[in-house]
Scaffold this active site. Structure first.
Site, PDB file in Angstrom:
ATOM      1  N   LYS A 143     -38.554  -0.674  56.809  1.00  0.00           N
ATOM      2  CA  LYS A 143     -38.858  -1.485  55.640  1.00  0.00           C
ATOM      3  C   LYS A 143     -39.218  -0.592  54.458  1.00  0.00           C
ATOM      4  O   LYS A 143     -40.004   0.333  54.667  1.00  0.00           O
ATOM      5  CB  LYS A 143     -40.037  -2.390  56.001  1.00  0.00           C
ATOM      6  CG  LYS A 143     -40.571  -3.220  54.879  1.00  0.00           C
ATOM      7  CD  LYS A 143     -41.713  -4.040  55.390  1.00  0.00           C
ATOM      8  CE  LYS A 143     -42.284  -4.800  54.210  1.00  0.00           C
ATOM      9  NZ  LYS A 143     -43.573  -5.305  54.468  1.00  0.00           N
ATOM     10  N   LYS A 188     -42.506   2.045  57.841  1.00  0.00           N
ATOM     11  CA  LYS A 188     -42.755   1.249  56.637  1.00  0.00           C
ATOM     12  C   LYS A 188     -43.227   2.172  55.519  1.00  0.00           C
ATOM     13  O   LYS A 188     -44.221   2.890  55.679  1.00  0.00           O
ATOM     14  CB  LYS A 188     -43.804   0.176  56.936  1.00  0.00           C
ATOM     15  CG  LYS A 188     -44.195  -0.626  55.700  1.00  0.00           C
ATOM     16  CD  LYS A 188     -45.068  -1.805  56.042  1.00  0.00           C
ATOM     17  CE  LYS A 188     -45.542  -2.514  54.783  1.00  0.00           C
ATOM     18  NZ  LYS A 188     -46.411  -3.657  55.086  1.00  0.00           N
TER      19      LYS A 188
HETATM   20  C1  PBG Z   1     -48.408  -6.458  54.142  1.00  0.00           C
HETATM   21  C2  PBG Z   1     -46.980  -6.768  54.013  1.00  0.00           C
HETATM   22  C3  PBG Z   1     -46.249  -6.459  52.876  1.00  0.00           C
HETATM   23  C4  PBG Z   1     -44.979  -6.975  53.076  1.00  0.00           C
HETATM   24  C5  PBG Z   1     -44.950  -7.566  54.351  1.00  0.00           C
HETATM   25  N1  PBG Z   1     -46.208  -7.421  54.925  1.00  0.00           N
HETATM   26  C6  PBG Z   1     -46.648  -5.817  51.607  1.00  0.00           C
HETATM   27  C7  PBG Z   1     -47.402  -4.571  51.597  1.00  0.00           C
HETATM   28  O1  PBG Z   1     -47.388  -3.769  52.545  1.00  0.00           O
HETATM   29  O2  PBG Z   1     -48.095  -4.353  50.602  1.00  0.00           O
HETATM   30  C8  PBG Z   1     -43.901  -6.868  52.040  1.00  0.00           C
HETATM   31  C9  PBG Z   1     -42.766  -7.780  52.157  1.00  0.00           C
HETATM   32  C10 PBG Z   1     -41.914  -7.877  50.947  1.00  0.00           C
HETATM   33  O3  PBG Z   1     -42.080  -7.194  49.923  1.00  0.00           O
HETATM   34  O4  PBG Z   1     -41.013  -8.703  51.027  1.00  0.00           O
HETATM   35  N2  PBG Z   1     -48.974  -6.184  55.303  1.00  0.00           N
END
Ligand code: PBG
Length: 312
Positions: A234, A181
């Site tokens: 992601k 991520k």
């Molecule tokens: C946070 C989380 C995020 C997303 C999913 N879980 C955002 C982040 O890490 O700040 C993002 C999902 C998206 O942008 O669609 N734990």
């Protein structure tokens, strides 16, 4: 001829629909930065989930939108058995027992600091965060979650969660790890939706550097060894090369998250008449499948599933 020679396929069975849940049984609050999506009270949440299920989408992922009064530095609300998320999980499993309920494990929706881990003296404390994540996952599983998905990027959290789930008797609950991520600006609309942006600093000390691809191998090896069942990359399209690498590295199922910014770019460009949303969405999802994703999390899941019924 094209259909006989086509390499990648896309079906509703590959998709997961992320949804935002809020207090207020029947309330729906549109999310301005994510046209077509709203924060949903439990009643409308059940209706949307039913649409997804009827279209052949196997699962939904839930994110709670909480008000500031229940947020604190350690995200204590996350383990409340009658908290919003836990109530939503129970309502979904009761109404649609065959629909997979996937829950996000991270502190940010619950944290007054807006970070995924506990902030101590301006730094994210990895090891202090682990037992909190483990307890959160158990609370979600107690409420009926089928898959817990840690998105926090703390090191060692997959093992901590697996051990806690097993100790609590949840040996059947799977872990979908947000394994690779990135610290991405494409999460912007999501943070608006949850009002969960970091109150100070950024997430670069725990999420990955967009410049790095080779590093994904370390993340994959660690999460495999710790007991993850599914690995996620992601965001999606900007990291298609990373999805391809992860696909080569692991026999585990691979998921890609077509994140909020990717969805909003298509929606808003289409609203202005500059892009064809339907075709760009279907192309994006097909490309993620071609890159190697078995599973795609996308805010366009309902649209895609409807389009697939007649797509050539
Ligand atoms: C946070 C989380 C995020 C997303 C999913 N879980 C955002 C982040 O890490 O700040 C993002 C999902 C998206 O942008 O669609 N734990």
């Amino acid at each position: 001829m094209r259909s006989l020679t086509r390499e990648a396929t896309l079906s509703p069975g590959n998709l997961v629909l992320p949804l935002f849940v809020q207090e207020g049984e029947t309330k729906q609050t549109p999310i301005p930065s994510m046209p077509g999506h709203a924060r949903l009270g439990i009643q409308p949440l059940l209706e949307v989930a039913k649409q997804a299920f009827d279209l052949g989408i196997p699962g939904v992922e839930l994110f709670p939108a909480l008000t500031d009064d229940v947020k604190d530095p350690r995200g204590s609300e996350s383990t409340n058995p009658s908290g919003l998320l836990q109530r939503a999980i129970r309502a979904l499993k009761q109404a649609l027992p065959e629909l997979l309920v996937i829950t996000d494990v991270a502190l940010d929706p619950y944290s007054s600091d807006g970070h995924d881990g506990v902030v101590i003296d301006g730094l994210i404390d990895n090891d202090v965060t682990l037992p909190i994540l483990a307890a959160m996952a158990v609370a979600q599983a107690d409420a009926g979650a089928d898959i817990v998905s840690p998105s926090d990027m703390m090191d060692g959290r997959v093992r901590a969660i697996r051990e806690a789930l097993d100790a609590a008797g949840h040996t059947q609950v799977s872990i979908l790890s947000y394994c690779v991520k990135y610290a991405s600006a494409f999460y912007g609309p999501f943070r608006d939706a949850l009002d969960s942006a970091p109150r100070s600093g950024d997430k670069k000390s725990y999420q990955m550097d967009p410049a790095n691809a080779r590093e994904c191998e370390r993340e994959v090896r660690l999460d495999e060894a710790e007991g993850a069942d599914i690995l996620m990359v992601k965001p999606g399209l900007p990291y298609a090369d990373v999805i391809y690498r992860v696909r080569q590295l692991t026999p585990l199922p691979v998921a890609a998250y077509h994140v909020s910014g990717e969805y909003t770019m298509l929606k808003v460009a289409a609203e202005r008449g500059f892009l064809d949303y339907d075709r760009c969405l279907m192309e994006s999802l097909l490309c993620l499948r071609r890159a190697g994703a078995d599973i795609i999390f996308t805010y366009g899941a309902l649209d895609a599933a409807r389009l697939l019924a007649t797509w050539k």
